[in-house]
Scaffold this motif. Structure first.
Motif, PDB file in Angstrom:
ATOM      1  N   LYS A  98      46.149  -9.801  10.013  1.00  0.00           N
ATOM      2  CA  LYS A  98      45.739  -9.305  11.559  1.00  0.00           C
ATOM      3  C   LYS A  98      46.447  -9.687  12.538  1.00  0.00           C
ATOM      4  O   LYS A  98      46.878 -10.967  12.724  1.00  0.00           O
ATOM      5  CB  LYS A  98      44.267  -9.708  11.786  1.00  0.00           C
ATOM      6  CG  LYS A  98      43.140  -8.881  11.504  1.00  0.00           C
ATOM      7  CD  LYS A  98      41.749  -8.766  11.695  1.00  0.00           C
ATOM      8  CE  LYS A  98      41.391 -10.173  12.603  1.00  0.00           C
ATOM      9  NZ  LYS A  98      39.949 -10.553  12.084  1.00  0.00           N
ATOM     10  N   HIS A  99      46.663  -8.831  13.522  1.00  0.00           N
ATOM     11  CA  HIS A  99      47.521  -9.607  14.728  1.00  0.00           C
ATOM     12  C   HIS A  99      46.598 -10.160  15.678  1.00  0.00           C
ATOM     13  O   HIS A  99      45.880  -9.777  16.248  1.00  0.00           O
ATOM     14  CB  HIS A  99      48.147  -8.111  15.558  1.00  0.00           C
ATOM     15  CG  HIS A  99      49.299  -7.704  14.527  1.00  0.00           C
ATOM     16  ND1 HIS A  99      50.665  -8.196  14.727  1.00  0.00           N
ATOM     17  CD2 HIS A  99      49.602  -6.656  13.771  1.00  0.00           C
ATOM     18  CE1 HIS A  99      51.542  -7.463  13.940  1.00  0.00           C
ATOM     19  NE2 HIS A  99      50.746  -6.681  13.423  1.00  0.00           N
ATOM     20  N   VAL A 100      47.332 -11.496  15.792  1.00  0.00           N
ATOM     21  CA  VAL A 100      46.477 -12.339  16.844  1.00  0.00           C
ATOM     22  C   VAL A 100      47.458 -12.989  17.646  1.00  0.00           C
ATOM     23  O   VAL A 100      48.646 -13.192  17.182  1.00  0.00           O
ATOM     24  CB  VAL A 100      45.414 -13.424  16.136  1.00  0.00           C
ATOM     25  CG1 VAL A 100      44.544 -12.573  15.551  1.00  0.00           C
ATOM     26  CG2 VAL A 100      46.319 -14.129  15.237  1.00  0.00           C
ATOM     27  N   LYS A 101      47.125 -13.585  18.806  1.00  0.00           N
ATOM     28  CA  LYS A 101      48.031 -14.162  19.698  1.00  0.00           C
ATOM     29  C   LYS A 101      47.148 -15.537  20.304  1.00  0.00           C
ATOM     30  O   LYS A 101      45.997 -15.549  20.353  1.00  0.00           O
ATOM     31  CB  LYS A 101      48.644 -13.383  21.000  1.00  0.00           C
ATOM     32  CG  LYS A 101      47.754 -12.429  21.500  1.00  0.00           C
ATOM     33  CD  LYS A 101      48.564 -11.572  22.218  1.00  0.00           C
ATOM     34  CE  LYS A 101      47.511 -10.466  23.193  1.00  0.00           C
ATOM     35  NZ  LYS A 101      48.282  -9.610  24.012  1.00  0.00           N
ATOM     36  N   GLN A 102      48.077 -16.461  20.562  1.00  0.00           N
ATOM     37  CA  GLN A 102      47.350 -17.724  20.925  1.00  0.00           C
ATOM     38  C   GLN A 102      48.612 -18.342  21.945  1.00  0.00           C
ATOM     39  O   GLN A 102      49.693 -18.379  21.586  1.00  0.00           O
ATOM     40  CB  GLN A 102      47.062 -18.547  19.911  1.00  0.00           C
ATOM     41  CG  GLN A 102      46.135 -19.675  20.194  1.00  0.00           C
ATOM     42  CD  GLN A 102      45.504 -20.632  19.057  1.00  0.00           C
ATOM     43  OE1 GLN A 102      45.712 -19.969  18.072  1.00  0.00           O
ATOM     44  NE2 GLN A 102      45.328 -21.766  19.563  1.00  0.00           N
ATOM     45  N   SER A 103      48.294 -19.254  23.053  1.00  0.00           N
ATOM     46  CA  SER A 103      49.181 -19.839  23.912  1.00  0.00           C
ATOM     47  C   SER A 103      49.291 -21.164  23.460  1.00  0.00           C
ATOM     48  O   SER A 103      48.401 -21.908  23.075  1.00  0.00           O
ATOM     49  CB  SER A 103      48.890 -19.615  25.299  1.00  0.00           C
ATOM     50  OG  SER A 103      48.856 -18.316  25.565  1.00  0.00           O
ATOM     51  N   PHE A 104      50.344 -21.737  23.674  1.00  0.00           N
ATOM     52  CA  PHE A 104      50.657 -23.157  23.323  1.00  0.00           C
ATOM     53  C   PHE A 104      51.910 -23.649  24.438  1.00  0.00           C
ATOM     54  O   PHE A 104      52.722 -22.890  24.970  1.00  0.00           O
ATOM     55  CB  PHE A 104      51.641 -23.235  21.991  1.00  0.00           C
ATOM     56  CG  PHE A 104      50.396 -23.029  20.854  1.00  0.00           C
ATOM     57  CD1 PHE A 104      49.700 -24.129  20.282  1.00  0.00           C
ATOM     58  CD2 PHE A 104      50.670 -21.614  20.102  1.00  0.00           C
ATOM     59  CE1 PHE A 104      48.884 -23.720  19.387  1.00  0.00           C
ATOM     60  CE2 PHE A 104      49.635 -21.234  19.359  1.00  0.00           C
ATOM     61  CZ  PHE A 104      48.843 -22.168  18.817  1.00  0.00           C
ATOM     62  N   GLY A 105      51.794 -24.942  24.718  1.00  0.00           N
ATOM     63  CA  GLY A 105      52.726 -25.582  25.468  1.00  0.00           C
ATOM     64  C   GLY A 105      54.228 -25.520  24.980  1.00  0.00           C
ATOM     65  O   GLY A 105      55.126 -25.413  25.524  1.00  0.00           O
ATOM     66  N   ALA A 106      54.113 -25.997  23.807  1.00  0.00           N
ATOM     67  CA  ALA A 106      55.561 -26.270  22.943  1.00  0.00           C
ATOM     68  C   ALA A 106      55.466 -26.108  21.508  1.00  0.00           C
ATOM     69  O   ALA A 106      54.275 -25.834  20.785  1.00  0.00           O
ATOM     70  CB  ALA A 106      55.682 -27.750  22.972  1.00  0.00           C
TER      71      ALA A 106
END
Lengths: 656, 223
Positions: free
Chosen positions: A211-219
């Motif tokens: 499944k295509h998912v996205k998530q934010s990260f600092g580094a």
């Protein structure tokens, strides 16, 4: 007299403990400056390199609220660095400290010295106020790789900030050590397929179990274990019950007491210490459990912490170290395995037969199978043998070509344990900057004049660091209401974008076209644009190697040779120089990935333009050199000087 | 985007040989984007011309100016102060800008500083490809979004021809066969039946001469 726009300059004339007194009368200089210049405070100092003087300077910075310093004196590079550090500790950033070399004006030249100081003051006034930006960042760190190295990195970083570990559809060997640990989330069956955004705010796209998912990260930290790979051709023998690879041996828990075990090193894994470290450690353990242990080696590699001790201990306990030379033969039967080899110190003996119960073979290490895909998804460069990172002296071990994305461990080449720990610590420190959710950064990234930005994408495409985005904002004053923007956390300030821009919309603070072209408004015979990572440092070194070097030369330092605009080359010639040099880092060794290649292309372009204009193309030349090649600098400058002497005066110079 | 390439400087020097003061006129539109006529290129060409003429013993004064677009009269008017100063203008805009500039500033001679190439896309830095020939009757719906007029060497509306081999055109092995691309694309789209459709010949006969586009519902009567 006070300064405009909150610029409060303190001028210090340092007489170097009286040593400069015979050169110029600083009192006269001071009086002259007081008549004309804009500044907040001025005094003659005795020796700014002394602690007492610096304490006094600190008090004056406070008392007069100084935010700029102009220091005129002998300007030794060491003192320069010291004073820059001193200034930064007191909130005056390095770009607001201007140095003026008094000796440059020549002996007893008060007017010359004053005009040098005035030039310096002018530079400071022109320089737009450099500010700090405070940015919101995400403390979350993504670790790509769930092997042993990824787990070790995640454990260390999770002490300070939340970590998500993905296996990238590869090894899950480290999962057992981190699952359920505080601050750690483990995602298996997930693969990273893309990254958008900038350090502090990366948006990562995953294919998570289809499944295509996205998530934010600092580094982002890449820590994919290298994989052992058995190469049959190197041993001319297959594996079997009595012949094991090192990784097979490490995994099984068989009891070898009373058995004869031989480790064979040197035929594989030539470039790392991984096999040596593992073999020494295990040989010792086997010996203690009562096995008879041989290590067959060609060259014993122990050049890392602890390995020498392990080697000594193994010898002391009775592990046999047997040196071989060149080819060897391995023969196996149902009950034993024989190695036939040549002993280099006993040439009269034809061949030695070493019979063991088990033979353990070192393997090569190859990059994780997902490396190429990940490199493409994140636009990272790979180098020797397909591992991450180019073989480039300017790259620190954990640095990638993008800020905020780091390499840890054997993803950038097989790495031995203690080195891994050092890298984890370094990466932890880097991502630790984001732990508080905020960072303060000097806004020294290039500035874009929206009126001139055609949003052509040239800068976006030529930035080696993915530091540029095209932003849309009604306040941007062009027909697109859009312009390129350099991200302060992603930008490394090489200036390649500024030199590429076809609309001249981009200016790098402290290296604007104006600031650079000003230096060549009345150029000497030879102008050398010098990369500050090589050419400019080599030039500094050359001064001490040959203080009498007599060449009519002006050095124009640039942060990267990729900043050398084709226009700078033509302008130097148009305004009176007879020749132009580009002093750039060695090929494949640009700190900013491809700056030196762009410089070479621009040199070619300008040579063509000269040819077309009927001028000698040999007036422009490129020199590849490193910071420690002062001699090379002298040789290149002299040979260029000889060349332009032979060519004669530049017939294209437009004297105004 | 309109893609242009720099004209050889020998040609430009020849055009401006009789003059002592010229203006290099840049354009902020397509030619800036295709790295051949923006402010940077204006500066490079000006410097090159000054040096060439200095060397030949006939120094020249070169002014530099770039405006938003040379295909609009209002922007062209920004050149007026400099135009008054010079004997000739070299325009780095596409053929459209050059003509319009020449029309607005008659009788000042205006010369082309670039060769206008085609309507194309920018594949990467320094790489452009022709995509469209402005034929006036788009067939991209029938050809999987790949234009056979612009991208087939023979402009064939029904292809490929016998010169297509291993995906390349017989004209050069660097040229993709457009009809091979069309076939692959239609296959990927599940529309291979469109290959069988015969596209009738276009009417290339322009009975009304050079094309004009006038939209009555948009035109403004200035009385």
């Amino acid at each position: 007299m006070s300064c405009k726009d909150n610029i409060r300059v303190g001028i210090y004339l340092c007489d170097c403990e009286g040593k400069l007194a015979p050169t110029v009368d600083l009192n006269k200089v001071k009086t002259n400056i007081q008549k004309t210049a804009n500044f907040e405070f001025i005094r003659i100092a005795n020796s700014l390199c002394s602690k007492a003087e610096q304490e006094r300077l600190a008090k004056e910075i406070d008392r007069y609220s100084l935010n700029r310093l102009l220091i005129a004196g002998c300007i030794d590079p060491k003192i320069k660095r010291q004073l820059i550090e001193f200034g930064e500790e007191r909130g005056i950033c390095r770009y607001n400290i201007e140095f003026v070399d008094i000796c440059k004006a020549g002996k007893e030249n008060v007017e010359g010295t004053v005009s040098l100081i005035n030039e310096g003051l002018l530079k400071m006034q022109d320089r737009s106020t450099i500010v700090y930006e405070e940015l919101e960042v995400l403390p979350e760190v993504l670790v790509i790789g769930c092997g042993k190295e990824g787990a070790a990195a995640a454990l260390a970083i999770s002490e300070n900030q939340p970590v998500t570990v993905v296996d990238n559809e590869s090894s899950q060997e480290g999962k057992q050590f981190i699952e359920g640990k505080k601050n750690i989330t483990v995602k298996t069956g997930a693969k990273v397929v893309g990254v958008e955004g900038f350090p502090g705010q990366f948006l990562v796209r995953f294919l998570d179990n289809g499944k295509h998912v996205k998530q934010s990260f600092g580094a982002i930290i890449i820590a994919l274990d290298a994989q052992p790979c058995f190469n049959r051709d190197k041993y001319q023998v297959g594996l079997g019950e009595r012949i094991l690879t090192l990784s097979q041996f490490l995994k099984n828990d068989k009891d070898y007491s009373g058995q004869k075990v031989t480790f064979l090193l040197g035929k594989a894994d030539e470039d790392s210490l991984l096999s040596y470290a593992a073999v020494l450690k295990n040989a010792l353990m086997l010996k203690e459990k009562g096995a008879d242990v041989n290590i067959l080696y060609e060259d014993m590699k122990v050049s890392a912490d602890q390995l020498e001790q392990d080697y000594e201990a193994a010898r002391a306990r009775g592990v046999n170290f047997l040196k071989y030379n060149g080819d060897l033969q391995i023969l196996t039967t149902a009950v034993a395995v024989t190695v036939r080899y040549w002993e280099p110190f006993l040439p009269q003996i034809k061949q030695i037969r070493l019979v063991s119960d088990y033979l353990v073979l070192a393997e090569d290490y190859v990059p994780d199978s997902g490396t190429a895909d990940l490199a493409a998804a994140l636009d990272l460069r790979t180098g020797p043998d397909g591992f991450f990172q180019k073989d480039n002296v300017h790259f620190l071990p954990i640095m990638s070509n993008r800020e905020g994305i780091y390499f840890v461990g054997s993803c950038h080449g097989p790495i031995y344990g203690i080195e891994l720990q050092k890298e984890i610590e370094a990466a932890k420190a880097e991502v630790g900057r984001f732990a508080s959710g905020k960072v303060r950064v000097l806004a020294l990234q290039p500035q874009v004049t929206a009126e001139k930005c055609a949003v052509c994408l040239t800068c976006y495409r030529t930035c080696p660091h993915h530091a540029i985005e095209i932003v849309h904002d009604e306040s941007l004053n062009n027909m697109y209401h859009s312009a390129a923007r350099m991200h302060p956390l992603a930008c490394r300030r090489c200036g390649i974008c500024a030199a590429e821009c076809p609309g001249k919309a981009i200016q790098l603070p402290l290296y604007s076209d104006q600031e650079i072209l000003q230096q060549i408004s009345r150029p000497p015979k030879l102008v050398a644009y010098a990369c500050e990572n090589s050419g400019a440092l080599a030039a500094e070194m050359a001064k001490s190697l040959d203080p009498n070097l007599q060449v009519d030369l002006q050095i124009v330092p640039v942060p990267c040779s990729g900043k050398i605009d084709a226009l700078y080359l033509l302008k130097a010639l148009e305004q009176g120089a007879d020749g132009v040099l580009l002093l750039v880092c060695h090929k494949e060794n640009c700190k900013f990935v491809w700056g030196n290649e762009r410089a070479d292309q621009r040199k070619e372009q300008v040579r063509r333009r000269l040819r077309e204009a009927g001028l000698e193309e040999d007036r422009v030349e490129i020199v590849y050199l490193a910071a420690n090649q002062g001699n090379q600098f002298i040789a290149s400058v002299q040979s260029m000087a000889a060349r332009i002497n032979q060519l004669g005066s530049n017939p294209g110079k437009v004297i105004r | 985007m309109i893609v242009v390439d720099n004209k050889p400087i020998e040609d430009i020097l020849q055009m401006i040989a009789p003059y002592k003061k010229v203006l290099i006129a840049g354009c902020f539109g397509c030619v800036t984007v295709c790295l051949a006529g923006g402010e940077k290129e204006v500066g490079l060409l000006a410097s090159q011309i000054r040096m060439a003429r200095q060397k030949d013993g006939s120094p020249i004064e070169v002014l530099e100016q770039t405006v938003e677009r040379q295909c609009d009269k209002e922007y062209l008017e920004k050149f007026q102060d400099n135009a008054r100063e010079v004997e000739a203008i070299v325009s780095l805009a596409c053929g459209i800008g050059i003509q319009y500039l020449a029309e607005v500033y008659e009788p000042i001679p205006v010369f082309p500083g670039v060769n206008t190439q085609f309507l194309g896309a920018n594949r990467d830095v320094g790489k452009w490809e022709e995509f469209c020939m402005a034929c006036g009757e788009c067939v991209l719906d029938k050809t999987g979004g790949i234009c056979p007029i612009a991208r087939c060497s023979k402009h064939l509306l029904n292809g490929p021809c016998g010169g297509s081999q291993y995906g390349k055109c017989e004209v050069s092995k660097d040229v993709d066969c457009a009809w091979h691309l069309i076939y692959d694309r239609l296959k990927a789209l599940g529309q291979l039946d469109k290959m069988k459709e015969i596209i009738p010949a276009k009417n290339w006969h322009r009975d009304k001469g050079p094309r004009k586009l006038v939209k009555e519902e948009l035109t403004l009567e200035r009385n």
